[in-house]
Design a protein around this motif. Structure first.
Motif, short mmCIF file in Angstrom:
data_model
loop_
_atom_site.label_atom_id
_atom_site.label_comp_id
_atom_site.label_asym_id
_atom_site.label_seq_id
_atom_site.Cartn_x
_atom_site.Cartn_y
_atom_site.Cartn_z
N THR A 92 0.84 -1.19 0.00
CA THR A 92 0.00 0.00 0.00
C THR A 92 0.88 1.24 0.00
OG1 THR A 92 -1.70 -1.16 1.25
CG2 THR A 92 -1.82 1.22 1.23
N ILE A 93 0.54 2.18 -0.86
CA ILE A 93 1.25 3.46 -0.93
C ILE A 93 0.20 4.55 -0.74
CG2 ILE A 93 2.62 5.00 -2.37
CD1 ILE A 93 3.42 2.45 -3.98
N GLU A 94 0.44 5.43 0.21
CA GLU A 94 -0.44 6.57 0.42
C GLU A 94 0.41 7.82 0.39
OE1 GLU A 94 -3.06 6.41 3.74
OE2 GLU A 94 -3.47 4.28 3.46
N ILE A 95 0.04 8.76 -0.46
CA ILE A 95 0.78 10.01 -0.58
C ILE A 95 -0.20 11.16 -0.37
CG2 ILE A 95 2.21 11.44 -2.08
CD1 ILE A 95 2.99 8.92 -3.59
N ASN A 96 0.15 12.06 0.51
CA ASN A 96 -0.66 13.25 0.76
C ASN A 96 -0.82 14.02 -0.54
OD1 ASN A 96 -1.76 15.68 1.60
ND2 ASN A 96 -0.59 15.70 3.50
N LEU A 97 -2.03 14.43 -0.85
CA LEU A 97 -2.33 15.12 -2.11
C LEU A 97 -1.49 16.39 -2.27
CD1 LEU A 97 -4.28 14.47 -4.41
CD2 LEU A 97 -5.90 16.03 -3.38
N ALA A 98 -1.27 17.09 -1.18
CA ALA A 98 -0.48 18.32 -1.26
C ALA A 98 1.00 18.04 -1.48
CB ALA A 98 -0.66 19.12 0.03
N LYS A 99 1.46 16.82 -1.19
CA LYS A 99 2.87 16.47 -1.31
C LYS A 99 3.23 15.89 -2.69
CE LYS A 99 3.82 17.34 3.01
NZ LYS A 99 4.67 18.41 3.43
N VAL A 100 2.24 15.66 -3.53
CA VAL A 100 2.50 15.11 -4.86
C VAL A 100 2.92 16.24 -5.79
CG1 VAL A 100 1.50 13.93 -6.85
CG2 VAL A 100 0.89 13.21 -4.55
N GLU A 101 4.09 16.09 -6.40
CA GLU A 101 4.60 17.10 -7.32
C GLU A 101 4.14 16.84 -8.75
OE1 GLU A 101 8.81 17.03 -6.77
OE2 GLU A 101 8.72 18.29 -5.00
N SER A 102 4.15 15.57 -9.15
CA SER A 102 3.76 15.27 -10.53
C SER A 102 3.32 13.83 -10.67
CB SER A 102 4.92 15.54 -11.49
OG SER A 102 5.96 14.62 -11.26
N ILE A 103 2.55 13.59 -11.72
CA ILE A 103 2.19 12.23 -12.12
C ILE A 103 2.59 12.09 -13.57
CG2 ILE A 103 0.33 10.62 -12.60
CD1 ILE A 103 -1.11 11.54 -10.21
N GLN A 104 3.49 11.16 -13.82
CA GLN A 104 3.98 10.91 -15.18
C GLN A 104 3.28 9.68 -15.74
OE1 GLN A 104 8.13 9.97 -15.33
NE2 GLN A 104 8.20 10.03 -17.56
N VAL A 105 2.78 9.77 -16.95
CA VAL A 105 2.12 8.65 -17.63
C VAL A 105 2.98 8.22 -18.80
CG1 VAL A 105 0.08 7.91 -18.90
CG2 VAL A 105 -0.16 9.49 -16.98
N THR A 106 3.28 6.93 -18.87
CA THR A 106 4.04 6.37 -19.97
C THR A 106 3.21 5.24 -20.59
OG1 THR A 106 6.09 6.81 -18.79
CG2 THR A 106 6.22 5.31 -20.66
N GLN A 107 3.00 5.32 -21.91
CA GLN A 107 2.26 4.28 -22.62
C GLN A 107 3.03 3.85 -23.85
OE1 GLN A 107 -1.53 6.50 -23.07
NE2 GLN A 107 -2.47 4.68 -22.17
N SER A 108 3.15 2.55 -24.05
CA SER A 108 3.74 2.02 -25.28
C SER A 108 2.67 2.04 -26.36
CB SER A 108 4.22 0.59 -25.04
OG SER A 108 3.12 -0.25 -24.75
N LEU A 109 3.03 1.60 -27.55
CA LEU A 109 2.06 1.53 -28.65
C LEU A 109 0.91 0.59 -28.29
CD1 LEU A 109 1.17 2.21 -31.52
CD2 LEU A 109 2.58 0.32 -32.32
N VAL A 110 1.25 -0.57 -27.74
CA VAL A 110 0.22 -1.53 -27.33
C VAL A 110 -0.60 -0.94 -26.19
CG1 VAL A 110 -0.18 -3.84 -26.38
CG2 VAL A 110 1.59 -3.50 -28.10
N GLY A 111 0.06 -0.25 -25.28
CA GLY A 111 -0.64 0.39 -24.18
C GLY A 111 -1.64 1.44 -24.64
N ARG A 112 -1.27 2.19 -25.67
CA ARG A 112 -2.19 3.19 -26.22
C ARG A 112 -3.38 2.51 -26.91
NH1 ARG A 112 -1.97 8.49 -26.17
NH2 ARG A 112 -2.53 8.63 -28.35
N MET A 113 -3.11 1.39 -27.57
CA MET A 113 -4.19 0.67 -28.26
C MET A 113 -5.19 0.09 -27.27
SD MET A 113 -1.99 -1.14 -31.35
CE MET A 113 -2.84 -2.64 -31.17
N PHE A 114 -4.69 -0.45 -26.14
CA PHE A 114 -5.56 -1.11 -25.17
C PHE A 114 -5.79 -0.28 -23.91
CE2 PHE A 114 -3.85 -4.67 -27.68
CZ PHE A 114 -5.06 -5.20 -28.11
#
Length: 109
Positions: free
Chosen positions: A46-68
C-alpha cells in the motif's frame, strides 16, 4: 503475449491468468486528502501520498498500451518518494481525476 502463446502448451492461458490477477488485485483511489495505491494478491503493498505532497504524475504508454488503454504511472512526491505503477488501466483518466482533486483542494484552502 497471452493471446499469441495460447496454443503453445497453455503458456498463453497462464499469462492471461497472471494479467487477470494483477488487474483484480490493484486498487487506485484519489480522495480529497491523498492518493492511495494498493496492489498485490498474496503480498499486499500500500502506498499513500498526501495530495499536497504530490509534485507530478507521469504517464508512460507504449504503442500496445495506447491501443488497449493501459500504461505506467509514476507518482513523484516531495523529497525522494516515487511510486511507479505498471499496467494501470486508463492512466490518463486517473491523472485527470488527480489533477481535479488537487485543484479543488487548492481552491478550498
Amino acid at each position: 503475449m497471452g493471446l499469441i502463446l495460447l496454443p503453445a502448451f497453455g503458456a498463453g492461458l497462464i499469462l492471461w491468468l497472471i494479467a487477470y490477477i494483477r488487474i483484480k488485485s490493484t486498487e487506485l483511489a484519489v480522495t480529497t486528502k491523498r492518493v492511495i495505491v494498493k496492489h498485490g494478491f498474496i503480498r499486499r503493498s500500500t502506498i499513500e501520498i498526501n495530495l499536497a505532497k504530490v509534485e507530478s504524475i507521469q504517464v508512460t504508454q507504449s504503442l500496445v498500451g495506447r491501443m488497449f488503454n493501459f500504461g505506467t504511472l509514476v507518482i513523484a512526491g516531495t523529497g525522494a518518494s516515487h511510486a511507479p505503477l505498471e499496467g494501470i488501466a486508463e492512466p490518463l483518466a486517473f491523472r485527470k481525476a488527480f489533477v481535479e482533486a488537487q485543484d479543488s483542494t487548492r481552491s478550498e484552502a
